[in-house]
Design a protein around this motif. Structure first.
Motif, PDB file in Angstrom:
ATOM      1  N   ASP A  13     -22.238   4.078  10.872  1.00 37.47           N
ATOM      2  CA  ASP A  13     -21.492   2.772  10.180  1.00 37.47           C
ATOM      3  C   ASP A  13     -20.870   3.046   9.731  1.00 37.47           C
ATOM      4  O   ASP A  13     -20.175   4.299   9.088  1.00 37.47           O
ATOM      5  N   VAL A  14     -19.285   2.778  10.237  1.00 39.92           N
ATOM      6  CA  VAL A  14     -18.100   3.804   9.565  1.00 39.92           C
ATOM      7  C   VAL A  14     -17.334   2.497   8.747  1.00 39.92           C
ATOM      8  O   VAL A  14     -17.181   1.368   9.791  1.00 39.92           O
ATOM      9  N   ILE A  15     -16.556   2.558   7.686  1.00 37.93           N
ATOM     10  CA  ILE A  15     -16.079   2.081   6.999  1.00 37.93           C
ATOM     11  C   ILE A  15     -14.774   2.497   6.898  1.00 37.93           C
ATOM     12  O   ILE A  15     -14.059   3.517   6.238  1.00 37.93           O
ATOM     13  N   ILE A  16     -14.028   1.012   7.656  1.00 39.13           N
ATOM     14  CA  ILE A  16     -12.351   2.077   7.669  1.00 39.13           C
ATOM     15  C   ILE A  16     -11.419   1.779   6.286  1.00 39.13           C
ATOM     16  O   ILE A  16     -11.640   0.355   5.741  1.00 39.13           O
ATOM     17  N   GLU A  17     -10.997   1.610   5.282  1.00 34.68           N
ATOM     18  CA  GLU A  17     -10.502   1.401   4.237  1.00 34.68           C
ATOM     19  C   GLU A  17      -9.238   1.422   4.110  1.00 34.68           C
ATOM     20  O   GLU A  17      -8.746   1.637   5.087  1.00 34.68           O
ATOM     21  N   GLU A  18      -8.225   0.457   3.564  1.00 33.81           N
ATOM     22  CA  GLU A  18      -7.148   0.159   3.415  1.00 33.81           C
ATOM     23  C   GLU A  18      -6.204   1.040   2.822  1.00 33.81           C
ATOM     24  O   GLU A  18      -6.529   2.293   2.090  1.00 33.81           O
ATOM     25  N   PRO A  19      -4.994   1.897   3.542  1.00 31.22           N
ATOM     26  CA  PRO A  19      -4.301   2.218   3.647  1.00 31.22           C
ATOM     27  C   PRO A  19      -3.732   2.422   2.539  1.00 31.22           C
ATOM     28  O   PRO A  19      -3.890   2.026   2.186  1.00 31.22           O
ATOM     29  N   THR A  20      -3.366   3.529   1.481  1.00 35.28           N
ATOM     30  CA  THR A  20      -2.410   4.030   0.911  1.00 35.28           C
ATOM     31  C   THR A  20      -1.340   4.325   0.746  1.00 35.28           C
ATOM     32  O   THR A  20      -1.665   4.530   2.684  1.00 35.28           O
ATOM     33  N   THR A  21       0.405   3.950   0.486  1.00 33.80           N
ATOM     34  CA  THR A  21       1.359   3.885   1.030  1.00 33.80           C
ATOM     35  C   THR A  21       2.116   4.000  -0.859  1.00 33.80           C
ATOM     36  O   THR A  21       1.225   3.449  -1.882  1.00 33.80           O
ATOM     37  N   SER A  22       3.274   4.194   0.131  1.00 32.86           N
ATOM     38  CA  SER A  22       4.456   3.591  -1.538  1.00 32.86           C
ATOM     39  C   SER A  22       4.942   2.685  -1.438  1.00 32.86           C
ATOM     40  O   SER A  22       4.162   2.069  -0.644  1.00 32.86           O
ATOM     41  N   GLY A  23       5.028   2.093  -2.773  1.00 26.37           N
ATOM     42  CA  GLY A  23       5.374   0.727  -3.069  1.00 26.37           C
ATOM     43  C   GLY A  23       6.377  -0.089  -1.896  1.00 26.37           C
ATOM     44  O   GLY A  23       5.997  -1.260  -2.011  1.00 26.37           O
ATOM     45  N   ALA A  24       7.299   0.920  -1.647  1.00 21.63           N
ATOM     46  CA  ALA A  24       8.452   0.265  -0.476  1.00 21.63           C
ATOM     47  C   ALA A  24       7.832  -0.314   0.809  1.00 21.63           C
ATOM     48  O   ALA A  24       7.612  -1.264   1.061  1.00 21.63           O
ATOM     49  N   LEU A  25       6.487   0.092   1.076  1.00 25.36           N
ATOM     50  CA  LEU A  25       5.520  -0.083   2.212  1.00 25.36           C
ATOM     51  C   LEU A  25       4.988  -0.832   1.709  1.00 25.36           C
ATOM     52  O   LEU A  25       3.950  -2.333   2.805  1.00 25.36           O
ATOM     53  N   GLN A  26       4.497  -1.764   0.563  1.00 26.13           N
ATOM     54  CA  GLN A  26       3.233  -2.388   0.048  1.00 26.13           C
ATOM     55  C   GLN A  26       3.784  -3.945  -0.316  1.00 26.13           C
ATOM     56  O   GLN A  26       4.122  -4.553  -0.714  1.00 26.13           O
ATOM     57  N   THR A  27       4.026  -3.928   1.141  1.00 27.87           N
ATOM     58  CA  THR A  27       4.910  -5.311   1.668  1.00 27.87           C
ATOM     59  C   THR A  27       4.668  -5.866   2.921  1.00 27.87           C
ATOM     60  O   THR A  27       4.225  -5.082   4.117  1.00 27.87           O
ATOM     61  N   ASP A  28       4.787  -7.283   2.989  1.00 28.11           N
ATOM     62  CA  ASP A  28       5.002  -8.111   4.717  1.00 28.11           C
ATOM     63  C   ASP A  28       6.641  -7.867   4.976  1.00 28.11           C
ATOM     64  O   ASP A  28       6.474  -8.256   6.017  1.00 28.11           O
ATOM     65  N   ARG A  29       7.287  -7.118   4.162  1.00 33.74           N
ATOM     66  CA  ARG A  29       8.647  -7.178   4.917  1.00 33.74           C
ATOM     67  C   ARG A  29       9.182  -6.181   5.891  1.00 33.74           C
ATOM     68  O   ARG A  29       7.722  -5.427   5.828  1.00 33.74           O
ATOM     69  N   ILE A  30       9.952  -6.150   6.408  1.00 34.92           N
ATOM     70  CA  ILE A  30       9.676  -5.029   6.926  1.00 34.92           C
ATOM     71  C   ILE A  30      11.061  -4.301   7.343  1.00 34.92           C
ATOM     72  O   ILE A  30      12.087  -4.713   7.389  1.00 34.92           O
ATOM     73  N   MET A  31      11.019  -2.833   7.222  1.00 35.54           N
ATOM     74  CA  MET A  31      11.699  -1.948   6.548  1.00 35.54           C
ATOM     75  C   MET A  31      12.632  -1.768   7.489  1.00 35.54           C
ATOM     76  O   MET A  31      12.017  -1.197   8.638  1.00 35.54           O
ATOM     77  N   ILE A  32      13.701  -1.405   7.040  1.00 32.44           N
ATOM     78  CA  ILE A  32      14.920  -0.386   7.875  1.00 32.44           C
ATOM     79  C   ILE A  32      15.687   0.059   6.958  1.00 32.44           C
ATOM     80  O   ILE A  32      15.853  -0.354   6.241  1.00 32.44           O
ATOM     81  N   ARG A  33      15.379   1.409   7.558  1.00 32.09           N
ATOM     82  CA  ARG A  33      16.580   2.483   6.530  1.00 32.09           C
ATOM     83  C   ARG A  33      18.128   2.434   7.554  1.00 32.09           C
ATOM     84  O   ARG A  33      18.101   3.329   8.791  1.00 32.09           O
ATOM     85  N   PRO A  34      19.496   2.474   6.738  1.00 33.07           N
ATOM     86  CA  PRO A  34      20.760   2.483   6.929  1.00 33.07           C
ATOM     87  C   PRO A  34      20.591   4.064   6.556  1.00 33.07           C
ATOM     88  O   PRO A  34      21.740   4.568   7.493  1.00 33.07           O
ATOM     89  N   GLY A  35      20.694   4.516   5.794  1.00 32.25           N
ATOM     90  CA  GLY A  35      19.733   6.146   5.180  1.00 32.25           C
ATOM     91  C   GLY A  35      19.060   6.723   4.935  1.00 32.25           C
ATOM     92  O   GLY A  35      18.179   6.003   4.793  1.00 32.25           O
ATOM     93  N   ALA A  36      19.465   7.874   4.960  1.00 33.33           N
ATOM     94  CA  ALA A  36      18.368   8.391   4.516  1.00 33.33           C
ATOM     95  C   ALA A  36      17.824   8.414   3.049  1.00 33.33           C
ATOM     96  O   ALA A  36      16.079   8.076   3.087  1.00 33.33           O
ATOM     97  N   LEU A  37      18.384   8.104   2.535  1.00 33.65           N
ATOM     98  CA  LEU A  37      17.619   7.074   1.240  1.00 33.65           C
ATOM     99  C   LEU A  37      18.221   5.801   1.075  1.00 33.65           C
ATOM    100  O   LEU A  37      18.356   5.195  -0.534  1.00 33.65           O
ATOM    101  N   GLN A  38      18.116   5.500   1.548  1.00 32.86           N
ATOM    102  CA  GLN A  38      18.107   3.658   1.438  1.00 32.86           C
ATOM    103  C   GLN A  38      16.603   2.827   2.297  1.00 32.86           C
ATOM    104  O   GLN A  38      16.527   3.295   3.100  1.00 32.86           O
ATOM    105  N   ALA A  39      16.511   1.964   1.445  1.00 30.10           N
ATOM    106  CA  ALA A  39      15.555   0.686   2.361  1.00 30.10           C
ATOM    107  C   ALA A  39      15.802  -0.577   1.850  1.00 30.10           C
ATOM    108  O   ALA A  39      16.141  -1.036   0.700  1.00 30.10           O
ATOM    109  N   GLN A  40      15.654  -0.562   3.325  1.00 31.73           N
ATOM    110  CA  GLN A  40      16.344  -2.299   3.357  1.00 31.73           C
ATOM    111  C   GLN A  40      15.318  -3.442   4.679  1.00 31.73           C
ATOM    112  O   GLN A  40      14.427  -2.331   4.704  1.00 31.73           O
ATOM    113  N   TYR A  41      15.970  -4.417   4.310  1.00 29.59           N
ATOM    114  CA  TYR A  41      14.364  -5.113   4.946  1.00 29.59           C
ATOM    115  C   TYR A  41      15.009  -6.192   5.599  1.00 29.59           C
ATOM    116  O   TYR A  41      16.061  -6.398   5.276  1.00 29.59           O
ATOM    117  N   LEU A  42      14.230  -6.671   6.998  1.00 31.83           N
ATOM    118  CA  LEU A  42      14.582  -7.507   8.080  1.00 31.83           C
ATOM    119  C   LEU A  42      14.759  -8.604   7.155  1.00 31.83           C
ATOM    120  O   LEU A  42      13.874  -9.207   6.976  1.00 31.83           O
TER     121      LEU A  42
END
Length: 211
Positions: free
Chosen positions: A57-86
């Protein structure tokens, strides 16, 4: 107090909650504006294991991630230190849940194990797959109307009976989007995620003795 003053005071007291309600309603309307929903699919060409399934039996746990990716929004970075969403599109599930689904479907499609799931059938499974999702975003090219999608994750296989780490590996892939159109960006997400998930499935089956 004169009657006119009383009426004026009453009207003002009623106006404040009404304005607040209008503001809240406006915010709710913005938050519920319909967006196009997209869902990535697990690679369809993964080879199935020859022979009988392993009784594991193999259990695949939900991945952990940063708060910026903990969303259903699709991220695009216009710069190295910027995070926006489509603005007009979103994933069908938050990014970590969608990646978990891709991993589950891919590993299950190999037909290598008797059970692959999000939760164990009994008190615990035989092995747990624990993942940290590092990157799942598009990076805009500042000199052109194009972008590069980056998908990266670190995955560990843990034996449940003694919590020993059986194997660890990093997976990374990127794909180019020829424009910033939603369809081009989502096609690049599909290509990059597909390569990562294919490599993950091959590695997991091999590491668990089914390769």
């Amino acid at each position: 107090m004169p009657l006119a003053h009383t009426v004026r005071a009453l009207a003002l007291s009623l106006a404040v909650p009404m304005l607040a309600s209008c503001s809240a309603l406006s915010a709710l309307t913005d938050a519920t504006t319909p967006r196009n929903v997209f869902e990535l699919q697990a690679p369809a060409d993964l080879p199935a294991r020859a022979g009988r399934m392993l009784a594991r039996d193999v259990i695949i746990e939900e991945p952990t991630t940063s708060g910026a990716l903990q969303t259903d929004r699709i991220m695009i970075r216009p710069g190295a230190l910027q995070a926006q969403y489509l603005p007009d599109v979103r994933w069908a599930d938050p990014a970590p849940v969608m990646v978990q689904t891709l991993m589950l479907r891919a590993l299950d499609s190999t037909q290598a194990f008797q059970y692959v799931g999000r939760k164990p059938l009994g008190p615990s499974g035989d092995f747990a797959i624990v993942t940290e999702l590092i990157d799942f975003h598009a990076e805009q090219d500042p000199s052109a109307d194009s972008a590069r999608v980056v998908v990266r994750m670190i995955t560990r296989i843990v034996r449940e009976r003694d919590t020993a780490i059986v194997a660890t590996r990093s997976f990374a892939a990127s794909a180019s989007a020829s424009s910033l159109d939603d369809e081009a960006l989502l096609g690049a997400f599909d290509a990059a995620a597909g390569r990562v998930i294919s490599e993950f499935a091959a590695w997991a089956t091999s590491s668990l003795g089914a390769g």
